[in-house]
Write a protein that holds these residues in place. Sequence first.
Motif, short mmCIF file in Angstrom:
data_model
loop_
_atom_site.label_atom_id
_atom_site.label_comp_id
_atom_site.label_asym_id
_atom_site.label_seq_id
_atom_site.Cartn_x
_atom_site.Cartn_y
_atom_site.Cartn_z
N GLU A 167 39.14 17.13 0.72
CA GLU A 167 40.38 16.73 0.04
C GLU A 167 41.38 16.05 0.99
O GLU A 167 42.39 15.54 0.55
N VAL A 168 41.09 16.01 2.28
CA VAL A 168 41.99 15.35 3.22
C VAL A 168 41.92 13.83 3.06
O VAL A 168 42.85 13.11 3.44
N GLU A 169 40.87 13.31 2.44
CA GLU A 169 40.70 11.87 2.33
C GLU A 169 41.77 11.20 1.48
O GLU A 169 42.31 10.15 1.85
N CYS A 170 42.09 11.76 0.33
CA CYS A 170 43.07 11.13 -0.57
C CYS A 170 44.45 11.03 0.08
O CYS A 170 45.02 9.94 0.14
N THR A 190 48.64 15.20 -5.23
CA THR A 190 47.22 15.04 -4.92
C THR A 190 46.48 16.32 -5.29
O THR A 190 47.06 17.28 -5.78
N LYS A 191 45.21 16.35 -4.99
CA LYS A 191 44.33 17.47 -5.34
C LYS A 191 44.90 18.81 -4.89
O LYS A 191 45.48 18.93 -3.81
N ASP A 192 44.72 19.82 -5.72
CA ASP A 192 45.12 21.18 -5.38
C ASP A 192 44.14 21.73 -4.35
O ASP A 192 42.96 21.93 -4.64
N GLY A 244 45.02 22.25 3.91
CA GLY A 244 45.77 21.26 3.15
C GLY A 244 45.34 19.87 3.56
O GLY A 244 44.25 19.69 4.10
N PRO A 245 46.13 18.90 3.33
CA PRO A 245 47.49 18.95 2.80
C PRO A 245 47.53 18.79 1.28
O PRO A 245 46.57 18.36 0.66
N GLU A 246 48.68 19.14 0.72
CA GLU A 246 49.01 18.78 -0.64
C GLU A 246 50.19 17.82 -0.53
O GLU A 246 51.11 18.05 0.25
N VAL A 247 50.13 16.74 -1.30
CA VAL A 247 51.14 15.69 -1.18
C VAL A 247 51.68 15.32 -2.55
O VAL A 247 50.92 15.08 -3.49
N TYR A 248 53.01 15.29 -2.63
CA TYR A 248 53.71 14.76 -3.80
C TYR A 248 54.21 13.38 -3.41
O TYR A 248 54.74 13.19 -2.31
#
Length: 164
Positions: A55-58, A139-141, A147-151
Amino acid sequence: SLRYLFFFLRIRRPPRSTLSSSSAASDVYKRQQVEGVLVLLGAVLTGEWAPRFTEVECPCLLLMNWVYSWGVHLGLHGDKVWPPNVSKTLLLQGDTRMRLMVWLGWDTDHTDIDLHVKEPDGTRVFWRNRKSHTGGRLTKDVTQGLGPEVYYSKNAPEGMYGVS
């Protein structure tokens, strides 16, 4: 104990002595800063990760394209800025500028920490509501890893935002 980190991306201005857009020193400084960040992000994107870190790719692509756009905005030639080890097919088409980005990462592995953003109109964007009517997106949960989670929001409305 669980530790967490909130951080907001901030691009530093060059030292006062290099602020003139016509100076060769300013051009070199800008190119070095943008190219340096893109090379590091390229290493993250092309590196080998355990499957639970995919999930780090997005967020990485999102950030790479934003930094690339910033470099072009500063007057750098696009072909010379994009890292040579990353395919140009990953360069997003169109305007990738963002008005607001919130990045949440943490340093405790095998942990689920959730980013919640409250927009000025009261809309809450989080893992169960990842898109808002104003264009904000999450982004993906991430439920494993670091992480990361990004808004991010391209056209974030003015006002007070809550982050938790």
